[in-house]
Scaffold this motif. Structure first.
Motif, PDB file in Angstrom:
ATOM      1  N   MET A   1       0.892  -1.227  -0.248  1.00  0.00           N
ATOM      2  CA  MET A   1       0.306  -0.074  -0.445  1.00  0.00           C
ATOM      3  C   MET A   1       0.614   1.033  -0.157  1.00  0.00           C
ATOM      4  O   MET A   1       1.560   1.410   0.763  1.00  0.00           O
ATOM      5  N   ARG A   2       0.607   2.308  -0.910  1.00  0.00           N
ATOM      6  CA  ARG A   2       1.401   3.399  -1.016  1.00  0.00           C
ATOM      7  C   ARG A   2       0.916   4.526  -0.638  1.00  0.00           C
ATOM      8  O   ARG A   2      -0.032   4.607  -0.159  1.00  0.00           O
ATOM      9  N   ASN A   3       1.602   5.461   0.504  1.00  0.00           N
ATOM     10  CA  ASN A   3       0.920   6.291   1.896  1.00  0.00           C
ATOM     11  C   ASN A   3       1.558   7.789   0.189  1.00  0.00           C
ATOM     12  O   ASN A   3       2.710   7.973   0.339  1.00  0.00           O
ATOM     13  N   LEU A   4       0.344   8.619   0.371  1.00  0.00           N
ATOM     14  CA  LEU A   4       0.715   9.745   0.464  1.00  0.00           C
ATOM     15  C   LEU A   4       1.492  11.197   1.169  1.00  0.00           C
ATOM     16  O   LEU A   4       0.713  10.657   2.624  1.00  0.00           O
ATOM     17  N   ASP A   5       2.472  11.756   1.103  1.00  0.00           N
ATOM     18  CA  ASP A   5       2.548  12.768   2.220  1.00  0.00           C
ATOM     19  C   ASP A   5       2.505  13.989   2.020  1.00  0.00           C
ATOM     20  O   ASP A   5       2.171  14.968   0.889  1.00  0.00           O
ATOM     21  N   ILE A   6       1.592  14.248   3.516  1.00  0.00           N
ATOM     22  CA  ILE A   6       0.212  15.784   3.008  1.00  0.00           C
ATOM     23  C   ILE A   6       2.093  16.899   3.212  1.00  0.00           C
ATOM     24  O   ILE A   6       1.473  17.592   2.248  1.00  0.00           O
ATOM     25  N   GLU A  44       7.531   9.863  -8.965  1.00  0.00           N
ATOM     26  CA  GLU A  44       7.953   8.401  -8.517  1.00  0.00           C
ATOM     27  C   GLU A  44       6.972   7.596  -7.971  1.00  0.00           C
ATOM     28  O   GLU A  44       6.722   6.397  -8.033  1.00  0.00           O
ATOM     29  N   MET A  45       6.830   7.946  -6.646  1.00  0.00           N
ATOM     30  CA  MET A  45       5.622   7.196  -5.719  1.00  0.00           C
ATOM     31  C   MET A  45       4.752   6.077  -7.183  1.00  0.00           C
ATOM     32  O   MET A  45       4.008   5.347  -7.130  1.00  0.00           O
ATOM     33  N   LEU A  46       3.969   7.341  -7.310  1.00  0.00           N
ATOM     34  CA  LEU A  46       2.859   7.470  -8.559  1.00  0.00           C
ATOM     35  C   LEU A  46       3.239   6.963  -9.589  1.00  0.00           C
ATOM     36  O   LEU A  46       1.763   6.469 -10.463  1.00  0.00           O
TER      37      LEU A  46
END
Length: 293
Positions: A1-6, A44-46
Motif C-alpha cells: 500500500m502506497r501512502n501520500l505524504d501531506i 516516482e511514487m505515483l
C-alpha cells in the motif's frame, strides 16, 4: 500500500499555485532543491509525470491537474483534523482588502463571525479602490481582496453580480437638474461607465465634486447638491436610490470578485474566504471549520 505524504502534497500545491519551484520554495520556507526533490519523489511514487517542464514556465500535466484537486482536499482535511483534535489557538494576522463602497453592510458581519472563530488572529482591513487593491495583491501585501469590476481576471472568483444604481438625497431633486451634477472619487472605476451612459443618452452633465474622500461625496449628495452611483444595496442610510422613471440612463452591472481564495494557506485563510463567499451570496449561515482557542 502506497501512502501520500501531506508535506509533499503541500509542495506540489504551492508549485501549482505559484507557477514555479523558486517561488514555492520561498512561500514554504524551504530550499529550491528540497522542493524539487519532494516533487520528484511524488512522481516516482505515483509513476506519473505531474509537471510539464518543456516550456519556459512549469505547467501541470493532465495527471497533475487531477492530483491537484485531491491534494487540496487532503491538505484541508488534514489541517481540520489537527485543529479540532489539538484545539490549537491560532495567532497571527491576515490582510483583507475591500473597496470603500462594499464595506457595508457585509464586511462588519464577516469580521464579527471571523473574530468569534479566531479571536487571536488580527484582520488588517484595507479599504481602498479596486485598482490599488489589485496592485497591492499583486505585490503580496494582501492575502485576500474583493474587487468591483465589469470583468474578472485570471485567478479571480465571481461572488455575485449587482447593478449600479443612481443615488441621491432622500426626497432630493438634484437628479432633475441639467446639466446633471455628479460627485465621484478620482479613482472610481464606476465613473467612466456612468459618463459613457450619460453621453450615449445625450444628457448634459457636470462633475461637481472630484475627491479622494467618500465622506465628501456622501455629504455633497446628502445635501442634494449632486448625485452619485453605487452598487445596489450598499448605499448608506442617509442616502437613497433615485426613482427617476427612466429620466436617467440605466447603469451597467458590476461583478464583486474575490482574489486569493484559490491558494491553500490553511484553515484561517480558507474560513475567511468562505465567510466572504457566503456574505455576498446572501447566505447568513456559515459553517466555521475552526475551533477558537
Amino acid at each position: 500500500m502506497r501512502n501520500l505524504d501531506i508535506t509533499t502534497l503541500r509542495s506540489f500545491v504551492a508549485v501549482a499555485d505559484s507557477g514555479g519551484v523558486t517561488r514555492a520554495a520561498g512561500f514554504l520556507h524551504l530550499t529550491q532543491s528540497a522542493v524539487s526533490m519532494q516533487l520528484k519523489r511524488l512522481e516516482e511514487m505515483l509513476g506519473l509525470e505531474l509537471l510539464d517542464r518543456s516550456g519556459r514556465t512549469i505547467a501541470l500535466t493532465a495527471s497533475g491537474e487531477q492530483l491537484l484537486v485531491y491534494a487540496r482536499r487532503m491538505i484541508a482535511l488534514n489541517d481540520e483534523v489537527i485543529t479540532r483534535l489539538t484545539d490549537q489557538a491560532f495567532e497571527g494576522e491576515i490582510t483583507l482588502g475591500v473597496p470603500h463602497d462594499i464595506v457595508y453592510p457585509a464586511i462588519p458581519r464577516v469580521l464579527k463571525q471571523f473574530h468569534a472563530a479566531f479571536p487571536r488572529v488580527k484582520v488588517q482591513l484595507i479599504s481602498s479602490y479596486t485598482r490599488a487593491l489589485k496592485r497591492d495583491f499583486g505585490q503580496g501585501t494582501c492575502d485576500l481582496i474583493l474587487t468591483t469590476e465589469t470583468t474578472i481576471d485570471a485567478g479571480g472568483e465571481l461572488l455575485c453580480t449587482k447593478p449600479l444604481c443612481w443615488i441621491g438625497a432622500p426626497d432630493g431633486s438634484a437628479w432633475r437638474q441639467r446639466p446633471l451634477r455628479l460627485a465621484f472619487g478620482r479613482q472610481c472605476t464606476f465613473r467612466p461607465k456612468v459618463v459613457e451612459r450619460l453621453d450615449t443618452a445625450g444628457l448634459e452633465w457636470d462633475l461637481m465634486v472630484e475627491t479622494e474622500s467618500d465622506r465628501t461625496i456622501e455629504a455633497t449628495v446628502a445635501a442634494d447638491l449632486a448625485v452619485h452611483a453605487m452598487i445596489e444595496g450598499t448605499e448608506p442610510p442617509h442616502l437613497e436610490q433615485i426613482e427617476h422613471n427612466e429620466s436617467l440612463p440605466e447603469l451597467p452591472a458590476q461583478h464583486i470578485n474575490l482574489y486569493g481564495a484559490q491558494s491553500t494557506k490553511g484553515v484561517v485563510h480558507d474560513t475567511l474566504a468562505d465567510l466572504l463567499r457566503r456574505a455576498f451570496a446572501g447566505s447568513d449561515s456559515v459553517k466555521l471549520r475552526a475551533v477558537s482557542g
